[in-house]
Write a protein that holds these residues in place. Sequence first.
Motif, mmCIF file in Angstrom:
data_model
loop_
_atom_site.group_PDB
_atom_site.id
_atom_site.type_symbol
_atom_site.label_atom_id
_atom_site.label_comp_id
_atom_site.label_asym_id
_atom_site.label_seq_id
_atom_site.Cartn_x
_atom_site.Cartn_y
_atom_site.Cartn_z
ATOM 1 N N THR A 1 42.003 -6.916 -51.683
ATOM 2 C CA THR A 1 42.190 -8.387 -52.612
ATOM 3 C C THR A 1 43.096 -8.073 -52.920
ATOM 4 O O THR A 1 43.835 -9.161 -53.339
ATOM 5 N N ASP B 1 45.463 -11.940 -43.638
ATOM 6 C CA ASP B 1 44.857 -10.970 -43.649
ATOM 7 C C ASP B 1 43.718 -9.880 -42.733
ATOM 8 O O ASP B 1 43.327 -10.327 -42.085
ATOM 9 N N SER C 1 42.603 -3.168 -45.864
ATOM 10 C CA SER C 1 42.008 -2.135 -46.589
ATOM 11 C C SER C 1 41.888 -1.095 -45.901
ATOM 12 O O SER C 1 41.197 -1.145 -44.834
ATOM 13 N N HIS D 1 39.295 1.450 -46.628
ATOM 14 C CA HIS D 1 37.815 1.737 -46.016
ATOM 15 C C HIS D 1 37.029 0.913 -44.713
ATOM 16 O O HIS D 1 36.157 1.460 -44.659
ATOM 17 N N ARG E 1 24.123 -6.202 -42.319
ATOM 18 C CA ARG E 1 24.729 -7.300 -43.542
ATOM 19 C C ARG E 1 23.759 -8.295 -43.452
ATOM 20 O O ARG E 1 23.912 -9.028 -42.881
ATOM 21 N N ARG F 1 23.732 -9.730 -40.058
ATOM 22 C CA ARG F 1 25.232 -9.209 -39.545
ATOM 23 C C ARG F 1 25.188 -8.139 -38.966
ATOM 24 O O ARG F 1 24.837 -7.163 -39.784
HETATM 25 N N1 7TS Z 1 39.354 -10.079 -46.394
HETATM 26 C C1 7TS Z 1 38.214 -10.167 -45.336
HETATM 27 C C2 7TS Z 1 38.434 -10.547 -43.824
HETATM 28 C C3 7TS Z 1 37.451 -9.161 -45.400
HETATM 29 O O1 7TS Z 1 36.335 -8.830 -44.797
HETATM 30 C C4 7TS Z 1 37.139 -8.654 -46.570
HETATM 31 C C5 7TS Z 1 35.869 -7.534 -47.045
HETATM 32 C C6 7TS Z 1 38.029 -8.583 -47.483
HETATM 33 C C7 7TS Z 1 38.962 -9.535 -47.317
HETATM 34 C C8 7TS Z 1 38.689 -8.572 -49.110
HETATM 35 O O2 7TS Z 1 38.434 -6.517 -48.511
HETATM 36 P P1 7TS Z 1 38.249 -5.467 -49.648
HETATM 37 O O3 7TS Z 1 38.222 -4.039 -48.892
HETATM 38 O O4 7TS Z 1 39.304 -6.321 -50.591
HETATM 39 O O5 7TS Z 1 37.138 -5.863 -50.408
HETATM 40 N N2 7TS Z 1 34.902 -7.824 -46.684
HETATM 41 C C9 7TS Z 1 33.403 -7.216 -46.165
HETATM 42 C C10 7TS Z 1 32.303 -7.959 -45.692
HETATM 43 O O6 7TS Z 1 32.325 -8.100 -44.660
HETATM 44 N N3 7TS Z 1 31.509 -7.218 -46.150
HETATM 45 O O7 7TS Z 1 31.344 -6.562 -47.344
HETATM 46 C C11 7TS Z 1 33.539 -6.631 -47.230
#
Ligand code: 7TS
Length: 443
Positions: A132, A237, A260, A262, A396, A416
């Motif tokens: 993000t 992304d 990310s 995590h 989820r 999911r």
């Molecule tokens: N883009 C995609 C494709 C994602 O799946 C997520 C998070 C983000 C961006 C954002 O990532 P963050 O680490 O910055 O929050 N996706 C999810 C999900 O599918 N369930 O919780 C977070």
Amino acid sequence: MTTRTADRGPQTTAHRSPTTDRLSEAQPLRSAVRGLRSDYDVESIRRDFPILARSVHGRKLVYLDNAATTQKPQAVIDRLVRYYSEENSNVHRGVHYLSEVATSEYEAARTTVKRFLNARDEKEIVFTRGTTESINLVSQAWGRANVGEGDEVLITAIEHHSNIVPWQLLCGEKHAQLRIAPVNDAGEVMLDQFANLLTPRTKIVAVGHASNALGTINPIRQMIALAHANGSLILIDGAQGVPHLPIDVQELDCDFYAFSGHKVYGPTGIGVLYGKQPILDAMPPWQGGGDMILSVTFEKTTYNALPYKFEAGTPNISGVLGLAAALDYVSTAGIEKIGAHEHDLLVYATGRLVEIPGLRIIGTAAEKASVISFTLEGVHPHDIGTILDQEGVAIRTGHHCAQPLMMRFNVPATSRASFGMYNTREEVDALIAGLKRVIEVFR
Ligand code: 7TS
């Protein structure tokens, strides 16, 4: 299967989705997958993740919410403990011993990320809070300087909100237009329509490597080529790409790649923005503060070199070290082997899910990561999630931060299941048993 399956176009058979009508086609792939999996010891991998030994509501934990976040191996946990017990200090500022240790470990971690993505140089690796923040950095620092009134930003209909809202903010501020490439009923971006939406005003394209809500793997190699042929930059992304697919940013030739920590077995609060050096160099800084400057007077500030120009303030040092430990862990297991193992689970789970009466899989792309979204006739996804939780099965439910996509498929929400490197077929069986229990309760 070759080692590079990151973004094969729909014309190939690699990473074929296991929709029932394609199961026979997938036969050669499955043999190849078996080859890759033969020395993949999932039980030994499971032992590296202490949380997998715990129970939930008196049941063995079955963790199938890996697209939201992944669990952490002991090596990552140990790295955080070692930093705080032996190395804790700020980076890039002290001459004392601990600060030098922390700084050299922090910069060594940057080299680990550089190698993992096959970037050209450490200068191209910027640490952020996550995908993000990486996307916001580009939309704001690059976008504000390069997008003007009447310009266009192109995304797709399957983006996560993190790859929609930052561009909406930019377009709102600049009176630019956000254009959306549509998807077909399988959840695949239609490349011809994508190409038609590229215009001389398209300044940047931003697309997900893989969809968190449907699993669709986008044909990013073709999208990158199309964007560049149009003179547009392209950001990938990679939040759902890095955990499942080998990434080579030089080979891909994308301008930016975000992910990310995590979601790839690392800590929360740490992520990466890869950017091509000349593009990052030309960008103004995003946040101002310590570490991103060379000199400050009240009249004028000069900025630090890459990548520090984009790392204002004390960074998430332990997160960076934990991320490097996670990437080392994944590299040791082998990302291709992980991908093949997860693909086997995807094929197996899809085959079992489609046998459940009233179950509809949302997202049947030819190329899928190990994510399965589904609806069950007559049962709200929230109720499915709650009953499965009682059985120890974590999935989820909801709109998965992809509300426009839910509208496209005319569903308010889905359930999911998303698989990671440590999941097993027995856990898929637990999911199926849990869904049968849901049906008993609700029908
Ligand atoms: N883009 C995609 C494709 C994602 O799946 C997520 C998070 C983000 C961006 C954002 O990532 P963050 O680490 O910055 O929050 N996706 C999810 C999900 O599918 N369930 O919780 C977070």
